[in-house]
Structure formats: C-alpha cells, structure tokens
Enzyme design. Sequence first.
Site, PDB file in Angstrom:
ATOM      1  N   TYR A 178       0.929  -1.304  -0.033  1.00 55.53           N
ATOM      2  CA  TYR A 178      -0.085  -0.192  -0.074  1.00 55.53           C
ATOM      3  C   TYR A 178       0.807   1.213   0.100  1.00 55.53           C
ATOM      4  CZ  TYR A 178      -3.762   3.078   1.597  1.00 55.53           C
ATOM      5  OH  TYR A 178      -4.701   3.939   1.752  1.00 55.53           O
ATOM      6  N   LYS A 206      -0.827  -1.239  -4.321  1.00 58.21           N
ATOM      7  CA  LYS A 206      -1.846  -0.243  -4.330  1.00 58.21           C
ATOM      8  C   LYS A 206      -1.055   1.278  -4.792  1.00 58.21           C
ATOM      9  CE  LYS A 206      -5.645   1.428  -1.281  1.00 58.21           C
ATOM     10  NZ  LYS A 206      -5.476   2.781  -1.549  1.00 58.21           N
TER      11      LYS A 206
END
EC number: 4.3.3.7
Lengths: 296, 296
Positions: free
Chosen positions: A131, A159
């Site tokens: 992330y 991500k």
Amino acid sequence: MLTGLSAFSLTPFDGHGVDKAAFAGLVNRAAASGVDSIAVLGSTGSYTYLNPDERAEVAQIAAQNVGEKPLIVGIGALRTKDVLKNAESAQAAGANALLLAPVSYQVLTNDDVFGLFSDVNAAVSVPVIVYDNPTTTHFTFTDELYASIAALKNVGSFKIPGVPEDAAQAKARIDHLRSILPEDVTLGVSGDMFAATGLNAGCDAWYSSMAATLPDLAVPIVRAAAQGDVEGAVKASQQLQPLWDLNARFGSLRVIAAIAEELDLVSSPCLPLPIRGLQGDDREAVRRAMQKLGLL
Amino acid sequence: MLTGLSAFSLTPFDGHGVDKAAFAGLVNRAAASGVDSIAVLGSTGSYTYLNPDERAEVAQIAAQNVGEKPLIVGIGALRTKDVLKNAESAQAAGANALLLAPVSYQVLTNDDVFGLFSDVNAAVSVPVIVYDNPTTTHFTFTDELYASIAALKNVGSFKIPGVPEDAAQAKARIDHLRSILPEDVTLGVSGDMFAATGLNAGCDAWYSSMAATLPDLAVPIVRAAAQGDVEGAVKASQQLQPLWDLNARFGSLRVIAAIAEELDLVSSPCLPLPIRGLQGDDREAVRRAMQKLGLL
C-alpha cells in the site's frame, strides 16, 4: 483475486468505539453489489486509529458478512510487532489477502521499509498488497524499492497512489512498472478520481475508497475499462465530477463518511476523534453534490 | 516548572518490548544530572510506538526514578480516546505536566486540532505542553491556532520546532510569539542544534532530545544562556557540531539511540522495529563523532 473493483469499507464509530452493527451492514451491502472484492481496514476503514484487538474483531465481522467475495484486510501499524499481530488475526479470521502500508511517525528509510515487508512476508501465507500512499504514510517509494519488495514470495499486488492525468503519461508509468515487476504481481490504482485513467492505462485493479458505499456509481467505470471501452470508462468517471471535486477539497475519507451518514448507513458522526466530520457549509456542499449525483 | 533544560529520555526496547530496567536506569541517571526536568514519551521516547498499557507502565517507572525533578509525560496518540487514557494514566503516575502533539494519519484540520486540545484541556488538572513538530506529525500550526490553544486554561507551554538560524530573526520570531500568547505560557525550543539560538532569543526552555543521555554536554548551553552569556551559549553549542552534523544526516532519534547503545546504557538494538538503528558505516560515523566529543 487482486484484480477488478476492490471496495474499501468505512469502519463506522459511535460514542464507544466501532459500531459493529453498522459495519456488518456496510460489508453486507457491498457484498451484495457488483464489486469484485471487499477490503476492510484501509485508510477509508480508519485502520491506524484501531488497536490490535479492535482490528481482530473488525476482521472477524467482515469475514462473517462478506459472503462469497474475497476479503482483503489492512494490517499496517506504526510498530512491526503490531503489524504481525494484525496479520495473524486477519488470517485467522479468513482474510484472502493483506494490505500493508509503511505507516510512519519517525521518517522511515528504505531499509526500514524493506525490512518491514520482509518480516511480514516471512510470517504470512496469503498474498500481501503493498500500500503506497505518501499522503498518509509520508513515505515515498522508489521504483528500486518496489522491485525489491515485489521479489518477496507473498507480495501479490501494489496499490499505487494514482497515475498522471494524461492518458499517454499514465500508460507510460504503468508500462514502466510492469517492466520492473514480476508478471504475477498486479497493479491497482487508487485515488478514485484516477480510476478510469489508471484502468485504461492497464491497471489490473481499482482499490476504491467510494465503492463499498456507492458501488453502483463505481462498477460502470470498471466494467467499461474491462471491455476495452476507454471512452465509456472516462465518461462514467466524468459523471462523478461532483464527487471528485469534494474529494479534492476535503479528502475522500471525510466525504465518503458524510455520504454514508446522509444515506443513514451509519450514525453521525461516524469518524474517530480527533477527526471531526464535515459540518455546516461543508456538509451542505456534500448534500448538493449528492443531489447532482441522484443520491438524495 | 516549564523552563530551563528539559531532558527527553529514550524508551529502550529489547526483543520483547520496553526494556524496563534500562529505562529506569536512564531516568535515574538523568535525574542525578544537572537538568531541570525529565520528560518521557516524547519523540525521543518513541511514544507513538507504544500502546496505552505500555505508556502507563513507562510513566510509572519514570515517576519512581525521577527523584525530585519535575516529570513531563507525553500523551499524544492518533485517537483522542487513547490520548485521554494516556492523560489519565500519566496523571495517576504523578506527572507534573503533559506533552501533546497532534499526531496524524489522515490530514488534520485546524478545527480537529483545536478540538483535540480542548478535549484534553477539559479532562486534565496539570499543565499541557503543546508539542509542535511538523516533521513527525505532518501538521503545521498557524499563529492564530497557537493563540486559540494558548487561551485554554491548562495550556502552559509550547514546544516549538526550532528558530531561524539568524539571531535577529530568531529574536523577532520569539518576540512575535510572546505578543500573541498569554504571559504565563512558556516557550521551549527544540531541535537541539537550535537550542543556543533559541535560548539567546528568549525561549524559557530547551526541550532536548540529547540531554537525558548526554546531560553534561547540554547543561553548559542552558547555564550560559541563563546568565545572559550569549557568546558562551553559542560556543558551547558549536563544540557539539559533530553531533549536529549526525542529527542532520540521520535524525536525532537514531543518533541518540546509537550513542546510548555505544555507551552501554541500553542493549542494542534499542529502537522499535520497523526502525532499524544505525549500523555499518553509519554507526562508524557515530563512533567517530563520539570520539571528537570525548565520549569514547
């Protein structure tokens, strides 16, 4: 699994802590929609504001309400010890993948962050999504660090924080990432206003802050892009301009929380203090945008 | 009380958690030195990496080892609920003052931060020090917000992030802050390399990252400034240039942790993962600086 539309749920709070009934309702509702997976305890799910015990309980409630959809659970925390606790409880609950950001207070070095992902990689048995969100973590990944982390066995997806607005530049960026990452690692765009451009540029997934609360507005963007309908994806995104304007002004968390409150999906205020939700004129701006979008 | 040299202790970790014996030793050692107060659970004390139970225990150990010196305890956390827990446990342990930073993950608004300080102000009975550290909190105070928060009854001091290097500019900045803050609110400089300039410019306190570990190097700066010996304070600071160079390169936490390890005050590594301490060439640079400073 780490492809398509991944819907990140809010974690609603009441005066005491997590509003479990409202949270179960949100997950249930998203699971009944056209999204491809459900993600909990991302930034939209206020993960950093919850302790490991609360995180374990949220993961369990999500697993009980997610139906047949794959479940992604965020495990990030400031301290590696807590990250590993969260990884264990998320897997015990039945998470199909884990989301991990390099949350920071002290500035982290590349070695610190590689070490964190390496420690987690060694401790888990489901895919990890890296992330990358410099706005909240204040850590900026290099492409070299992406490549090092992607080589860890359990890392399954990135991500990414967004793509350039220009379609050609966005494609160049995604092509470059493809060239430095293993083939089986997927790329997911985030920052909802970048979704159409990111998907059109070749992202495999959209990790979406809005999609758990507003699935019917999000699904058309992914479906168009999946069919190669570049213009259709762009148009479906342009129709949500009132939402993108709010996000740019207030940040997506405060916006989606206010929308969920207006839709009576959660009680009000639903965010954890010190974050005060949108009130007064700001709240009125949310209501006006919701009217334009046909939500009120 | 919120004046003079305030020494911020490390919270040393071992493989399991807080190394309580080493921490007690650090506090004891600082209490026996010439510093004016002891502060625990600041950034140097890794406060954000500890949960409320650990924070309560650290505050208790500090209170048991601080002797006659005033004790300042950091209470900051991402969630207001945890901040209030920490305030309660710190006061129960006997803290004489509390240190509070607007720790953030989501970007905080001025209203969020005023609300946080207002909620804490209403819940406590000892002075609160406003901790302004944009590098770690990613929140930037305005002068207007300083003034609003300073008007809260229990706010007693501001820990400011540094002062301009130029003496006249530093004095202008401190004079301006004086003009907008109540008379009984003290100003404390932080960023150890700014201490002499800040004290010479009229700061009442130096909230120091180095002073609990290296009190004998820090005290001369404060003593000179207190006697109006501007040149003496500057010279005492200039003698620590090898330390300031390390801080600029690695950040003061990693530097003071490595120094404490080299001095065998704590076991190695003493920082909480994912923060990896200074090793290899970086560690060698610390040792060389320590030799120049007469510490090895």
